[in-house]
Design a protein around this motif. Sequence first.
Motif, PDB file in Angstrom:
ATOM      1  N   TRP A 269       0.835  -1.200   0.000  1.00 56.59           N
ATOM      2  CA  TRP A 269       0.000   0.000   0.000  1.00 56.59           C
ATOM      3  C   TRP A 269       0.871   1.252   0.000  1.00 56.59           C
ATOM      4  N   ASP A 270       1.979   1.150  -0.669  1.00 54.92           N
ATOM      5  CA  ASP A 270       2.852   2.304  -0.853  1.00 54.92           C
ATOM      6  C   ASP A 270       2.129   3.313  -1.761  1.00 54.92           C
ATOM      7  N   GLY A 414      -1.011   3.851   6.565  1.00 63.28           N
ATOM      8  CA  GLY A 414      -0.330   2.693   6.004  1.00 63.28           C
ATOM      9  C   GLY A 414      -1.189   1.457   5.904  1.00 63.28           C
ATOM     10  N   SER A 415      -0.506   0.346   5.789  1.00 66.34           N
ATOM     11  CA  SER A 415      -1.170  -0.932   5.532  1.00 66.34           C
ATOM     12  C   SER A 415      -2.352  -1.236   6.450  1.00 66.34           C
ATOM     13  N   PRO A 416      -2.253  -1.002   7.760  1.00 63.84           N
ATOM     14  CA  PRO A 416      -3.392  -1.386   8.614  1.00 63.84           C
ATOM     15  C   PRO A 416      -4.696  -0.703   8.185  1.00 63.84           C
ATOM     16  N   PHE A 417      -4.601   0.572   7.816  1.00 67.55           N
ATOM     17  CA  PHE A 417      -5.810   1.279   7.367  1.00 67.55           C
ATOM     18  C   PHE A 417      -6.334   0.666   6.068  1.00 67.55           C
TER      19      PHE A 417
ATOM     20  N   ALA B  49       5.491   3.099  11.591  1.00 65.63           N
ATOM     21  CA  ALA B  49       6.240   3.554  10.421  1.00 65.63           C
ATOM     22  C   ALA B  49       7.724   3.587  10.749  1.00 65.63           C
ATOM     23  N   CYS B  50       8.535   3.158   9.813  1.00 65.00           N
ATOM     24  CA  CYS B  50       9.988   3.269   9.966  1.00 65.00           C
ATOM     25  C   CYS B  50      10.331   4.759  10.107  1.00 65.00           C
ATOM     26  N   PRO B  51      11.099   5.117  11.140  1.00 69.52           N
ATOM     27  CA  PRO B  51      11.308   6.556  11.379  1.00 69.52           C
ATOM     28  C   PRO B  51      12.134   7.259  10.313  1.00 69.52           C
ATOM     29  N   VAL B  52      12.939   6.524   9.568  1.00 70.70           N
ATOM     30  CA  VAL B  52      13.837   7.212   8.625  1.00 70.70           C
ATOM     31  C   VAL B  52      13.618   6.791   7.170  1.00 70.70           C
ATOM     32  N   CYS B  53      12.600   5.952   6.918  1.00 72.91           N
ATOM     33  CA  CYS B  53      12.431   5.462   5.544  1.00 72.91           C
ATOM     34  C   CYS B  53      11.337   6.255   4.832  1.00 72.91           C
ATOM     35  N   ASN B  54      11.177   5.927   3.569  1.00 73.36           N
ATOM     36  CA  ASN B  54      10.137   6.573   2.773  1.00 73.36           C
ATOM     37  C   ASN B  54       8.881   5.714   2.751  1.00 73.36           C
ATOM     38  N   GLY B  55       8.051   5.897   3.755  1.00 74.53           N
ATOM     39  CA  GLY B  55       6.741   5.260   3.715  1.00 74.53           C
ATOM     40  C   GLY B  55       6.720   3.773   3.997  1.00 74.53           C
ATOM     41  N   GLU B  56       7.797   3.216   4.560  1.00 73.18           N
ATOM     42  CA  GLU B  56       7.787   1.783   4.863  1.00 73.18           C
ATOM     43  C   GLU B  56       7.426   1.556   6.324  1.00 73.18           C
ATOM     44  N   THR B  57       6.880   0.385   6.595  1.00 74.76           N
ATOM     45  CA  THR B  57       6.603   0.039   7.983  1.00 74.76           C
ATOM     46  C   THR B  57       7.884  -0.513   8.613  1.00 74.76           C
ATOM     47  N   VAL B  58       7.859  -0.568   9.937  1.00 80.99           N
ATOM     48  CA  VAL B  58       8.995  -1.178  10.637  1.00 80.99           C
ATOM     49  C   VAL B  58       9.115  -2.645  10.234  1.00 80.99           C
ATOM     50  N   TYR B  59       7.985  -3.278   9.963  1.00 83.16           N
ATOM     51  CA  TYR B  59       7.979  -4.687   9.552  1.00 83.16           C
ATOM     52  C   TYR B  59       8.678  -4.873   8.210  1.00 83.16           C
ATOM     53  N   THR B  99       5.460   8.051  13.443  1.00 82.71           N
ATOM     54  CA  THR B  99       4.016   7.995  13.607  1.00 82.71           C
ATOM     55  C   THR B  99       3.544   6.555  13.590  1.00 82.71           C
ATOM     56  N   GLN B 100       2.327   6.398  14.038  1.00 81.02           N
ATOM     57  CA  GLN B 100       1.669   5.123  13.816  1.00 81.02           C
ATOM     58  C   GLN B 100       1.045   5.180  12.424  1.00 81.02           C
ATOM     59  N   LEU B 101       0.758   3.993  11.897  1.00 83.04           N
ATOM     60  CA  LEU B 101       0.250   3.949  10.528  1.00 83.04           C
ATOM     61  C   LEU B 101      -1.264   3.933  10.452  1.00 83.04           C
ATOM     62  N   VAL B 102      -1.903   3.897  11.610  1.00 81.95           N
ATOM     63  CA  VAL B 102      -3.367   3.884  11.619  1.00 81.95           C
ATOM     64  C   VAL B 102      -3.857   5.239  12.107  1.00 81.95           C
ATOM     65  N   PRO B 103      -4.575   5.984  11.289  1.00 86.57           N
ATOM     66  CA  PRO B 103      -5.067   7.292  11.740  1.00 86.57           C
ATOM     67  C   PRO B 103      -6.000   7.126  12.932  1.00 86.57           C
ATOM     68  N   LYS B 104      -6.010   8.177  13.764  1.00 91.33           N
ATOM     69  CA  LYS B 104      -6.873   8.116  14.958  1.00 91.33           C
ATOM     70  C   LYS B 104      -8.342   8.187  14.545  1.00 91.33           C
ATOM     71  N   ALA B 105      -9.178   7.698  15.434  1.00 88.35           N
ATOM     72  CA  ALA B 105     -10.619   7.725  15.151  1.00 88.35           C
ATOM     73  C   ALA B 105     -11.265   8.958  15.765  1.00 88.35           C
ATOM     74  N   SER B 106     -10.459   9.951  16.112  1.00 93.80           N
ATOM     75  CA  SER B 106     -11.028  11.173  16.693  1.00 93.80           C
ATOM     76  C   SER B 106     -10.399  12.380  16.009  1.00 93.80           C
ATOM     77  N   GLY B 107     -11.065  13.519  16.183  1.00 92.81           N
ATOM     78  CA  GLY B 107     -10.540  14.754  15.609  1.00 92.81           C
ATOM     79  C   GLY B 107     -10.566  14.742  14.096  1.00 92.81           C
ATOM     80  N   PHE B 108      -9.688  15.561  13.536  1.00 91.78           N
ATOM     81  CA  PHE B 108      -9.671  15.705  12.081  1.00 91.78           C
ATOM     82  C   PHE B 108      -9.311  14.385  11.382  1.00 91.78           C
ATOM     83  N   GLU B 109      -8.445  13.614  12.030  1.00 94.12           N
ATOM     84  CA  GLU B 109      -8.009  12.350  11.418  1.00 94.12           C
ATOM     85  C   GLU B 109      -9.155  11.360  11.230  1.00 94.12           C
TER      86      GLU B 109
END
Lengths: 686, 165
Positions: A269-270, A414-417, B49-59, B99-109
């Motif tokens: 999901w990049d 990311g992927s989870p969403f 999210a990997c802190p220093v990568c381009n859009g990759e997860t830690v996994y 950041t976490q990869l799942v947006p929050k279920a509150s506020g603008f997100e």
Amino acid sequence: MFGPHVTGPVVSSPAVIGTVLAEGANGFIGHSALIIGFAACLFAALGLVAATTTHNPRLLRAVQSYGWLALVGAVLAITVMVRALVTRDWSLAYVQKVGSYDTPALFNFTAVWSALEGSILLWLLLLAIYTAVIMRRYRHRMNDPIVAWALVVMFVVTAFFFFLALGPTDAFRAAGTPDFSRCCKGPNPLLQNHVLVLFHPPILYLGYVGFTVPFAFAIAALVTGRVGEGWLVETRRWALFAWGFLTLGIILGGWWSYEVLGWGGVWAWDPVENASFLPWLTGTAYIHSVMVQERRGMLRVWNLSLLVATFSLTILGTFLTRSGVVNSVHAFSDSTIGPFLLGAFGVVVAVSLGLIAWRGDRLRSPGAIDSPVSREGAFLANNVLFSLFAFVILLGTVFPLIVEAKDDRKIAVGSPFFDTMAQPIGLVLLFLMAVAPALPWRKASAELLRDRLFWPAWCGVATLAFAVAVGATGFAPLLAFGLAGFAAGSALRQLVLATRRQGYRGLLGRTNGGMIVHLGIILIAVALAASNSYTRSGEFTVAKGETIEFAGHTFTLVDLTDFTTARAVGIKAEISIDGGQAYAPAISKFIANGMDVATPSVKTGFTKDIYLTLENGSKPSTGVAKIKIFIKPMIVWLWIGGVLCAVGTVLAAFPGRHRRRPTDAVSAGIDLTDAPVASPKEVADV
Amino acid sequence: MSRAASLKRWPGWVLLVLVVAGLLAVGSTRDAGARTPEERVEEISKQLACPVCNGETVYESRNPSSANIRAEIKAQVTTTDATDDEIIAYIVQQFEAKTQLVPKASGFESLVWVLPAGALVCACVGLFFSFRRWRRNVDTVPDDADRAKVEAALAAEPLTEVDEP
């Protein structure tokens, strides 16, 4: 971790540099070719408009010459770029960016599209080829306004890409004396580690660019006011062709990711993956809903909107990929191309919507969908789901930009969403894939459905029972397997009925070829559901000679060695699986740019892959390796599904035996109030 | 009636539904076993999210910083009783994970969750009204009563010959 770096071949000899910098021919010829192509496109477009309004046949002949000239310009430009890379013409900035003396011939050739400027050249080449083919195909009908206006649109789009190639993404820009300590290191190592780099980008682009053809005819239909079904018939194979290549390109991208990136997955999901998926979704919706218009003369505005969406999403995808606005492992670096692509996206959307509004009266359809439980009702539901899916993906992809613009803070989606949102949509689509082929046009009775869906449904039950018997758990994956079996049963039923009546021709035509594509998509869905739900992975530290157990298999580290090639140094492990053949995952550090690239090693099987990667921290000197093991069920079925999709698309392009014209009388309305319900024996339209 | 045709009648479908319900119930509720530490590490690392990568997860990421985070997750999983959410919060705090990869279920997100649901509702409502309109169009087709009225009217006032002009 690695041994001493090996210095590359002799590249800094002043004599060599002096020689290569004396060459300025490639830049000159490349620029000239682009200017000629750009001018030819503009002349062709203007000439066509003039010829259409003045009915001047001589002008039409001249337009054809300009069209061929544009193709020559595009072919010449990319040929010159290949030559520049092969001869290491360091006078060009692009060659300094992606060229190197060390890159093997294959990857030196594919370096043409390994960065922004060259990829635009590839896009341009394919677009010029499509335009030339359309011009050749309709050379005797160029005085037909709809053909003329379609070609005008194609020439304008081609001229835009010539403009990009000349301006913001100039691949032939001259460069100063190369500083070999900083430049000339070849393409990104990930783009020189697998042969798929030769196939994935061009095939994906054939899909992207191919949607220009139906889009151009749609705009031409709006301009000329001939918004009936004629233009659909002209373009249905082109749409299918583009869709087939886009599908194949996406699947090859997944394969490449699996084989090269070393994380054990095919789809992350990049944002750039999403950018290719978006036009696929709207394109898939279109190739279904277009059948409703051909058959019933309905959904005209909707089909036009889907085509506009598909084409404009390819532009948006290019913007996301090339402008650097999103973080992605794929995205090219920041460039000045973004505003131009965003502007083009805006123009395409605004002009298209304006034309649709202008032709609103003619686009109204007098027909009605008689019942939601009908083939057209199923296509409508399918369209809602595909459009919703596209909306979800687009929203998730651009949402970080929206939040950043609003609150000046970074978030990631990311992927989870995407997994959470995609799962229910995918399940409902599988259900529709099961039911729709059994539905007749107009209206279906409960008895008819009960009869036609009975054995496909039991096929689903058998699949579900098999999955439970082999130990599958979890509601969502089990439901996916059951629905997949149901859908496969439905597709097979259609194929059996068709081949029983028509022999091998029962595999041809849009409906039957489409069923083979359905089977491919079903296999892909099953493979994704199984691999996403039941993959097991673990990281282990293993000494040479040691055996570990994981997921019912034994893994023995047989050897761990350093290796050196002309381009890289690295470490390779030999790991015996279950005491049998040894597999050799490796890590390579490319000397030129110091980047680590994993080379996974995969034992492929029909039920599962065993995927091995070597991790950083492995030390041949101590004989200790860090390895990661993934047990991934059913992955091979994903690739088989991809092959089936390709085969089905080709078969769908061949005409079936009973080809009906869209103007046939079946488009007339029916009286539902006292119409007899079709009996199960009436399978004329299965 | 043939055996195949009788099978396809409603009792056959009822049996099918019961079998499906049973299989789903058995398959989805049976114990798949406790999650292994590796499975927990995998699930948690997919949320970050990997802190220093381009859009990759830690996994997904092979970057050393992601490897460090995976190692820390593994340590937390194997040495503490913390829940997955607690470990995620700890990692975000310790590693300044972007950041976490799942947006929050509150506020603008929350919009990223709400808008698709809203779009689905709008689509369903739109389809409902479309089908109602189409149905109304279909209903305008003359029925037997309409035909009877026309025939009665025609019988009462027979057509007369119209002279050619």
